[in-house]
Design a protein around this motif. Sequence first.
Motif, PDB file in Angstrom:
ATOM      1  N   GLY A  66       0.825  -1.212   0.000  1.00 28.91           N
ATOM      2  CA  GLY A  66       0.000   0.000   0.000  1.00 28.91           C
ATOM      3  C   GLY A  66       0.856   1.256   0.000  1.00 28.91           C
ATOM      4  N   LEU A  67       1.912   1.257   0.821  1.00 24.89           N
ATOM      5  CA  LEU A  67       2.830   2.403   0.833  1.00 24.89           C
ATOM      6  C   LEU A  67       3.561   2.504  -0.502  1.00 24.89           C
ATOM      7  CD1 LEU A  67       4.161   4.798   2.217  1.00 24.89           C
ATOM      8  CD2 LEU A  67       5.739   3.172   3.326  1.00 24.89           C
ATOM      9  N   THR A  68       3.899   1.383  -1.105  1.00 24.92           N
ATOM     10  CA  THR A  68       4.533   1.391  -2.427  1.00 24.92           C
ATOM     11  C   THR A  68       3.631   2.097  -3.432  1.00 24.92           C
ATOM     12  OG1 THR A  68       5.681  -0.698  -1.977  1.00 24.92           O
ATOM     13  CG2 THR A  68       5.418  -0.073  -4.298  1.00 24.92           C
ATOM     14  N   HIS A  69       2.350   1.722  -3.454  1.00 26.31           N
ATOM     15  CA  HIS A  69       1.408   2.366  -4.379  1.00 26.31           C
ATOM     16  C   HIS A  69       1.244   3.847  -4.048  1.00 26.31           C
ATOM     17  CE1 HIS A  69       0.174  -0.930  -6.892  1.00 26.31           C
ATOM     18  NE2 HIS A  69       0.069  -1.710  -5.824  1.00 26.31           N
ATOM     19  N   ALA A  70       1.230   4.180  -2.764  1.00 29.79           N
ATOM     20  CA  ALA A  70       1.114   5.592  -2.380  1.00 29.79           C
ATOM     21  C   ALA A  70       2.311   6.383  -2.900  1.00 29.79           C
ATOM     22  CB  ALA A  70       1.002   5.712  -0.859  1.00 29.79           C
ATOM     23  N   ALA A  71       3.511   5.821  -2.783  1.00 34.23           N
ATOM     24  CA  ALA A  71       4.713   6.503  -3.258  1.00 34.23           C
ATOM     25  C   ALA A  71       4.739   6.617  -4.775  1.00 34.23           C
ATOM     26  CB  ALA A  71       5.958   5.769  -2.754  1.00 34.23           C
ATOM     27  N   ARG A  72       4.127   5.669  -5.450  1.00 30.31           N
ATOM     28  CA  ARG A  72       4.054   5.706  -6.913  1.00 30.31           C
ATOM     29  C   ARG A  72       2.930   6.623  -7.406  1.00 30.31           C
ATOM     30  NH1 ARG A  72       4.264  -0.722  -8.468  1.00 30.31           N
ATOM     31  NH2 ARG A  72       6.459  -1.115  -7.987  1.00 30.31           N
ATOM     32  N   GLY A  73       2.059   7.076  -6.498  1.00 28.30           N
ATOM     33  CA  GLY A  73       0.956   7.954  -6.877  1.00 28.30           C
ATOM     34  C   GLY A  73      -0.323   7.233  -7.236  1.00 28.30           C
ATOM     35  N   ASN A  74      -0.387   5.932  -7.003  1.00 29.65           N
ATOM     36  CA  ASN A  74      -1.598   5.151  -7.275  1.00 29.65           C
ATOM     37  C   ASN A  74      -2.493   5.223  -6.031  1.00 29.65           C
ATOM     38  OD1 ASN A  74      -3.582   3.255  -7.721  1.00 29.65           O
ATOM     39  ND2 ASN A  74      -2.182   1.576  -8.173  1.00 29.65           N
ATOM     40  N   VAL A  75      -3.259   6.285  -5.934  1.00 27.97           N
ATOM     41  CA  VAL A  75      -4.089   6.554  -4.762  1.00 27.97           C
ATOM     42  C   VAL A  75      -5.124   5.450  -4.537  1.00 27.97           C
ATOM     43  CG1 VAL A  75      -5.766   8.182  -3.783  1.00 27.97           C
ATOM     44  CG2 VAL A  75      -3.708   9.035  -4.928  1.00 27.97           C
TER      45      VAL A  75
ATOM     46  N   ALA B  12      -3.363   2.177  -3.463  1.00 18.93           N
ATOM     47  CA  ALA B  12      -2.821   2.358  -2.120  1.00 18.93           C
ATOM     48  C   ALA B  12      -3.937   2.235  -1.085  1.00 18.93           C
ATOM     49  CB  ALA B  12      -2.138   3.717  -1.999  1.00 18.93           C
ATOM     50  N   GLY B  13      -5.031   2.928  -1.320  1.00 17.37           N
ATOM     51  CA  GLY B  13      -6.152   2.887  -0.377  1.00 17.37           C
ATOM     52  C   GLY B  13      -6.682   1.476  -0.189  1.00 17.37           C
ATOM     53  N   SER B  14      -6.823   0.749  -1.283  1.00 18.49           N
ATOM     54  CA  SER B  14      -7.328  -0.628  -1.201  1.00 18.49           C
ATOM     55  C   SER B  14      -6.404  -1.517  -0.392  1.00 18.49           C
ATOM     56  CB  SER B  14      -7.492  -1.224  -2.602  1.00 18.49           C
ATOM     57  OG  SER B  14      -8.498  -0.560  -3.298  1.00 18.49           O
ATOM     58  N   LEU B  15      -5.113  -1.460  -0.670  1.00 10.48           N
ATOM     59  CA  LEU B  15      -4.168  -2.331   0.028  1.00 10.48           C
ATOM     60  C   LEU B  15      -3.986  -1.928   1.482  1.00 10.48           C
ATOM     61  CD1 LEU B  15      -1.911  -2.948  -2.971  1.00 10.48           C
ATOM     62  CD2 LEU B  15      -2.742  -4.734  -1.457  1.00 10.48           C
ATOM     63  N   LEU B  16      -3.976  -0.637   1.759  1.00  6.41           N
ATOM     64  CA  LEU B  16      -3.865  -0.195   3.148  1.00  6.41           C
ATOM     65  C   LEU B  16      -5.075  -0.655   3.957  1.00  6.41           C
ATOM     66  CD1 LEU B  16      -2.465   3.379   2.496  1.00  6.41           C
ATOM     67  CD2 LEU B  16      -1.223   1.487   3.592  1.00  6.41           C
ATOM     68  N   THR B  17      -6.245  -0.565   3.358  1.00  8.31           N
ATOM     69  CA  THR B  17      -7.467  -1.001   4.037  1.00  8.31           C
ATOM     70  C   THR B  17      -7.474  -2.503   4.266  1.00  8.31           C
ATOM     71  OG1 THR B  17      -8.688   0.862   3.083  1.00  8.31           O
ATOM     72  CG2 THR B  17      -9.992  -1.008   3.874  1.00  8.31           C
TER      73      THR B  17
END
Length: 185
Positions: free
Chosen positions: A116-125, A128-133
């Motif tokens: 999720g943090l990887t996607h957040a850093a890549r800008g895939n909001v 990121a939200g899905s994986l963090l949840t």
Amino acid sequence: MEAADGGARNGAASAARDAAPRGAGAPRRRDRDDEGRARNARPRDGLGRPLPYGSPGVARQPEGVVREPAESLAEAQRLLDDGMPFHAHEVLEDAWKSGPPEERELWRGLAQLAVGLTHAARGNVTGAGSLLTRGAAALGPYADSAPYGIDVAGLVRWAGDLAGSLRGPVPAAAHAPRLRAAAEH
């Protein structure tokens, strides 16, 4: 007939990918590891994105390493702190796959937070939200026991805060969570 054509097209696309030119017209074979399994050998950046062949990349985490839980947490934390959550995910995935069945969801949840943090850093909001949840939900059942000093409540809170605040790419190291309670470091 149409199904056969579709299959032929898919097979042709796969063959074309595997034989795509590399350099001076030489066909590119599918990358394989020492055991013959398909494994992309392209170098990767710190966020796990593939780079062109021959580019300098970040050293990849070896796969299938069995570590003690404290070692997995320490290595994953080091990678998170260094802004390499994709690589931290690889360490946590090894723990998930090699750990006892009753801990698999714990390690899977931690790995999902790192992705999720990887996607957040890549800008895939959205990703990121899905994986963090999902990661936070997988950790939830461990909140009362806090195995290995993992700050489950803090990680669940961190995941929700990050997921709710994302608007674009974030610097991974600046947003890295603490996997263990402060007294456990």
